[in-house]
Write a protein that holds these residues in place. Structure first.
Motif, PDB file in Angstrom:
ATOM      1  N   GLU A 193     -88.648 -30.768 -25.453  1.00 23.65           N
ATOM      2  CA  GLU A 193     -88.136 -29.698 -24.608  1.00 23.65           C
ATOM      3  C   GLU A 193     -86.732 -29.304 -25.051  1.00 23.65           C
ATOM      4  OE1 GLU A 193     -87.846 -30.676 -20.480  1.00 23.65           O
ATOM      5  OE2 GLU A 193     -87.607 -28.591 -19.920  1.00 23.65           O
ATOM      6  N   VAL A 211     -83.546 -18.103 -30.604  1.00 22.64           N
ATOM      7  CA  VAL A 211     -84.754 -17.297 -30.733  1.00 22.64           C
ATOM      8  C   VAL A 211     -84.563 -16.339 -31.896  1.00 22.64           C
ATOM      9  CG1 VAL A 211     -86.190 -15.571 -29.630  1.00 22.64           C
ATOM     10  CG2 VAL A 211     -85.242 -17.439 -28.308  1.00 22.64           C
ATOM     11  N   GLN A 229     -90.912 -20.593 -27.910  1.00 29.18           N
ATOM     12  CA  GLN A 229     -90.087 -19.904 -28.913  1.00 29.18           C
ATOM     13  C   GLN A 229     -90.811 -18.738 -29.541  1.00 29.18           C
ATOM     14  OE1 GLN A 229     -88.096 -22.160 -32.036  1.00 29.18           O
ATOM     15  NE2 GLN A 229     -88.266 -23.929 -30.708  1.00 29.18           N
ATOM     16  N   LEU A 281     -85.262 -29.882 -27.984  1.00 33.05           N
ATOM     17  CA  LEU A 281     -85.267 -29.281 -29.313  1.00 33.05           C
ATOM     18  C   LEU A 281     -85.784 -27.851 -29.241  1.00 33.05           C
ATOM     19  CD1 LEU A 281     -86.609 -32.261 -31.414  1.00 33.05           C
ATOM     20  CD2 LEU A 281     -84.316 -31.270 -31.495  1.00 33.05           C
ATOM     21  N   GLY A 282     -86.793 -27.667 -28.411  1.00 34.49           N
ATOM     22  CA  GLY A 282     -87.403 -26.342 -28.311  1.00 34.49           C
ATOM     23  C   GLY A 282     -86.448 -25.326 -27.750  1.00 34.49           C
ATOM     24  N   GLN A 289     -82.985 -24.319 -29.767  1.00 38.00           N
ATOM     25  CA  GLN A 289     -82.996 -23.522 -30.982  1.00 38.00           C
ATOM     26  C   GLN A 289     -82.909 -22.039 -30.640  1.00 38.00           C
ATOM     27  OE1 GLN A 289     -86.210 -24.585 -33.571  1.00 38.00           O
ATOM     28  NE2 GLN A 289     -85.641 -26.745 -33.469  1.00 38.00           N
ATOM     29  N   HIS A 293     -92.930 -26.105 -26.272  1.00 33.27           N
ATOM     30  CA  HIS A 293     -91.673 -25.387 -26.490  1.00 33.27           C
ATOM     31  C   HIS A 293     -91.638 -24.601 -27.796  1.00 33.27           C
ATOM     32  CE1 HIS A 293     -89.914 -26.733 -22.756  1.00 33.27           C
ATOM     33  NE2 HIS A 293     -90.645 -27.819 -22.955  1.00 33.27           N
ATOM     34  N   LEU A 333     -98.217 -20.530 -38.329  1.00 30.07           N
ATOM     35  CA  LEU A 333     -97.206 -20.915 -37.329  1.00 30.07           C
ATOM     36  C   LEU A 333     -95.849 -21.149 -37.979  1.00 30.07           C
ATOM     37  CD1 LEU A 333     -99.097 -23.360 -34.945  1.00 30.07           C
ATOM     38  CD2 LEU A 333     -98.848 -20.892 -34.790  1.00 30.07           C
ATOM     39  N   GLN A 373    -102.792 -22.659 -37.675  1.00 34.94           N
ATOM     40  CA  GLN A 373    -103.568 -22.980 -36.472  1.00 34.94           C
ATOM     41  C   GLN A 373    -104.955 -22.384 -36.647  1.00 34.94           C
ATOM     42  OE1 GLN A 373    -102.041 -21.257 -32.831  1.00 34.94           O
ATOM     43  NE2 GLN A 373    -102.662 -23.050 -31.695  1.00 34.94           N
ATOM     44  N   LYS A 404    -103.891 -27.716 -35.256  1.00 36.38           N
ATOM     45  CA  LYS A 404    -102.861 -27.349 -36.233  1.00 36.38           C
ATOM     46  C   LYS A 404    -103.025 -28.211 -37.483  1.00 36.38           C
ATOM     47  CE  LYS A 404     -99.682 -26.317 -32.535  1.00 36.38           C
ATOM     48  NZ  LYS A 404     -98.825 -27.086 -31.635  1.00 36.38           N
ATOM     49  N   TYR A 409     -91.541 -36.004 -24.768  1.00 30.09           N
ATOM     50  CA  TYR A 409     -91.720 -34.707 -24.118  1.00 30.09           C
ATOM     51  C   TYR A 409     -90.361 -34.080 -23.839  1.00 30.09           C
ATOM     52  CZ  TYR A 409     -96.745 -35.308 -23.257  1.00 30.09           C
ATOM     53  OH  TYR A 409     -98.084 -35.431 -23.408  1.00 30.09           O
ATOM     54  N   GLU A 410     -89.439 -34.933 -23.351  1.00 26.78           N
ATOM     55  CA  GLU A 410     -88.110 -34.408 -23.043  1.00 26.78           C
ATOM     56  C   GLU A 410     -87.393 -33.966 -24.315  1.00 26.78           C
ATOM     57  OE1 GLU A 410     -86.098 -37.417 -20.710  1.00 26.78           O
ATOM     58  OE2 GLU A 410     -87.952 -37.700 -19.570  1.00 26.78           O
ATOM     59  N   GLN A 456    -100.032 -42.166 -22.944  1.00 29.06           N
ATOM     60  CA  GLN A 456     -99.155 -41.349 -22.121  1.00 29.06           C
ATOM     61  C   GLN A 456     -98.241 -42.197 -21.230  1.00 29.06           C
ATOM     62  OE1 GLN A 456     -99.078 -37.845 -22.557  1.00 29.06           O
ATOM     63  NE2 GLN A 456    -100.237 -38.617 -24.302  1.00 29.06           N
ATOM     64  N   GLN A 516     -93.209 -40.596 -23.189  1.00 30.04           N
ATOM     65  CA  GLN A 516     -92.646 -39.828 -22.072  1.00 30.04           C
ATOM     66  C   GLN A 516     -91.350 -39.147 -22.499  1.00 30.04           C
ATOM     67  OE1 GLN A 516     -93.853 -39.274 -19.106  1.00 30.04           O
ATOM     68  NE2 GLN A 516     -95.668 -40.580 -19.245  1.00 30.04           N
ATOM     69  N   GLU A 544    -100.462 -35.344 -26.849  1.00 34.79           N
ATOM     70  CA  GLU A 544    -101.449 -35.783 -25.857  1.00 34.79           C
ATOM     71  C   GLU A 544    -102.365 -36.894 -26.389  1.00 34.79           C
ATOM     72  OE1 GLU A 544    -100.787 -32.586 -26.518  1.00 34.79           O
ATOM     73  OE2 GLU A 544     -99.816 -32.024 -24.635  1.00 34.79           O
TER      74      GLU A 544
END
Lengths: 142, 424
Positions: free
Chosen positions: A132, A140, B285, A134-135, A138, B281, A42, A84, A2, A128-129, A119, A125, A115
């Motif tokens: 998740e 759709v 979406q 935030l993802g 939101q 995520h 994107l 991308q 990206k 990642y949460e 890690q 760590q 990544e």
């Protein structure tokens, strides 16, 4: 991979009298459409004038907030795209097609992937949460 | 000296980048102009090779896409003239003149008419995926002319020799020429089945990347990313087709799990055990948005949409335990209605086991075993072993897992099955 295409415009850049906004909007629209049709776009946003923004300066504690634009800046960020592509060169080809004129620039930066970081780090760590949350929080878009 | 080599490699990557962006439009436009897909593809490839030679030497032209088009067009015309020298000149001169005028009039005047180019690229997609061609040729041709991948890239992705890919392309072009296929979007009557064939090609490309059928590589994300790019291109070309958006939704949702599908040692991790915070995520979406676009067209859910909805059910669940398995069972039942297959039956059985307990699932799996439909399929004993293990029938479970391990060609999958058998 990206890449973020960051649009930068000189602070003192003035628009000519007969400046045609419709023409710019059409050219940008066609560019965005070509990115979508090629399956590489994107996301992206344009930014409101820097006068509406403000700057938080961390030289002192607590930080000082001043109205924008940033006094020492020679260039202003005016918008960005995230694309991308499979190579850096492909990102460069898309950047070169952006309908911008003399004085303006695109800075192209690869977006790091989580990544790439240590890690085992506790905050990596946690990130990642966070991503998740935030993802999924939101809405759709239809 | 290293600098010169680096510069040459960098220019090569630049030529490839331009090619990736432009090739579909160049081949599509040329095919319409000269009426011969094989020749158009040939001359476009020759122009690409010329660019590889000339750009490192003379510099990259200011408008590389136009350069490629012009060179390819000139080559097409030279060829036509050579052929005509052999033909009866009197009979063809009128046609040649009008074709020359068409060629001269159209390809130089970039930027191109976007609607015309879209139509041409859509025709190209349908040509590359024409049902007259064997599946491998459809895949090779689609990646090459629509995706703009080089023969070398395709051969690497599919782990076959370059000559094999070349043969597939050459044979496909011959078949298209021999059948004299018209360069057009299929008529309304056959549009549905032809689009299904196109989408199936993209789906197969994705699957090849998603799970290698054999060898040490568990997945090849580049190929999967390429399939997603193709799905986005096709979705933009046929925005009113729900299946196109549904396929994109399915691929985005499946791909969102890539980072979690292998652990730090490269071992595959099953869905139930995956660290869901590692799912992409943003990609989830995008997948859900594509599924919403498909649903918004109001023409019901096809096989891709149902599979996307199943993937979505997983994507929005915090864990295997909190997944809405009853919804997934319903979706699988709908999928069985549309595309009945023993693999779907097996997945349905797994969902039933999660919703109603392993005994209910085992009953369905045993019916499948009795039908003999999936004999030799490693996941059948694999699933049966899992369910037996959950029911505490350890000896039977171990035997099934060992049988599954013996059947799979994927080394990592085999390792996981053997470890599970040991744990029984």
């Amino acid at each position: 991979m990206k890449y973020m295409l960051i649009m930068r415009t000189p602070v003192e850049m003035t628009l000519p009298e007969d400046f045609d906004f419709t023409e710019i909007i059409n050219a940008m629209g066609a560019y965005n459409e070509s990115l979508i049709k090629a399956g590489v776009l994107l996301g992206g946003e344009g930014l409101a004038p820097a006068e509406e923004g403000f700057v938080v300066d961390f030289d002192s504690t607590p930080p000082i907030v001043t109205d924008g634009p940033y006094a020492e800046a020679k260039e202003l960020f005016t918008g960005f795209w995230i694309i991308q592509t499979s190579t850096k060169e492909e990102a460069a080809e898309w950047a070169k097609r952006c309908p911008l004129g003399p004085g303006t620039r695109l800075e192209v930066r690869r977006v790091t992937e989580i990544e790439e970081f240590d890690q085992d780090n506790e905050y990596i760590q946690k990130e990642y949460e966070w991503r998740e949350q935030l993802g999924t929080d939101q809405p759709v878009q239809g | 000296m290293g600098g010169a080599a680096d510069a040459a490699a960098s220019t090569r990557r630049q030529v490839e980048a331009v090619w990736r962006i432009e090739s579909a439009r160049i081949v599509a436009t040329l095919t319409r102009l000269i009426g011969d897909f094989g020749v158009a593809e040939d001359v476009a490839q020759e122009a690409f090779v010329d660019a590889l030679v000339q750009w490192p030497r003379d510099g990259v032209p200011p408008n590389p896409g136009a350069w490629l088009t012009t060179v390819a067009k000139r080559k097409a015309f030279d060829r036509r003239r050579r052929v005509e020298r052999l033909d009866d000149r009197h009979a063809t001169i009128a046609r040649s003149l009008s074709e020359q005028q068409r060629l001269d009039a159209s390809a130089d005047d970039l930027p191109w008419d976007p609607d015309q180019v879209d139509d041409d690229v859509l025709r190209l997609v349908f040509t590359a995926c024409h049902p007259i061609l064997p599946r491998e040729s459809q895949i090779a041709l689609t990646l090459r002319v629509v995706g703009g991948l080089t023969t070398e890239e395709i051969s690497r992705a599919f782990m076959v020799p370059v000559s094999t890919v070349q043969q597939r392309v050459v044979r496909a072009k011959r078949t298209i020429a021999a059948a004299d296929l018209p360069f057009e979007v299929p008529s309304r009557g056959e549009f549905g089945t032809r689009l299904a064939s196109v989408l199936n090609v993209v789906y197969l490309i994705f699957n090849e990347g998603y799970a290698a059928t054999s060898g040490p590589s568990w997945m090849r994300t580049d190929l999967a990313a390429e399939a997603i790019r193709l799905a986005r291109i096709i979705g933009a070309l046929v925005p009113d087709e729900p299946d196109a958006h549904a396929l994109l939704a399915l691929l985005e949702l499946q791909a969102s799990r890539f980072a979690a599908r292998v652990d730090a040692h490269g071992e595959p991790v099953m869905l139930a055990d995956q660290d869901r915070s590692r799912w992409d995520h943003h990609q989830i979406q995008r997948g859900r948005a594509a599924l919403a676009r498909a649903d918004a067209l109001g023409r019901g859910r096809g096989a891709y949409a149902l599979q996307a909805a199943i993937a979505e059910s997983h994507a929005i669940a915090g864990s295997a335990d909190t997944t809405d398995w009853h919804r997934i069972v319903t979706l699988y039942e709908a999928l069985r209605g549309i595309t009945p297959s023993p693999v779907v039956d097996l997945n349905h059985a797994v969902a039933v086991a999660m919703a109603d307990g392993p005994a209910a699932g085992l009953e369905l799996v045993d019916a499948l075993v009795a039908s003999g439909a999936l004999s030799g399929y490693p996941l059948l004993p694999g699933v049966r072993g899992e369910l037996l293990s959950r029911l505490g029938r350890r000896d039977e479970a171990r035997a099934e897992l060992l049988a599954a391990a013996a059947l799979t060609g994927n080394e990592q999958q085999k390792a996981v099955l053997l470890r599970k058998a040991e744990e029984c």
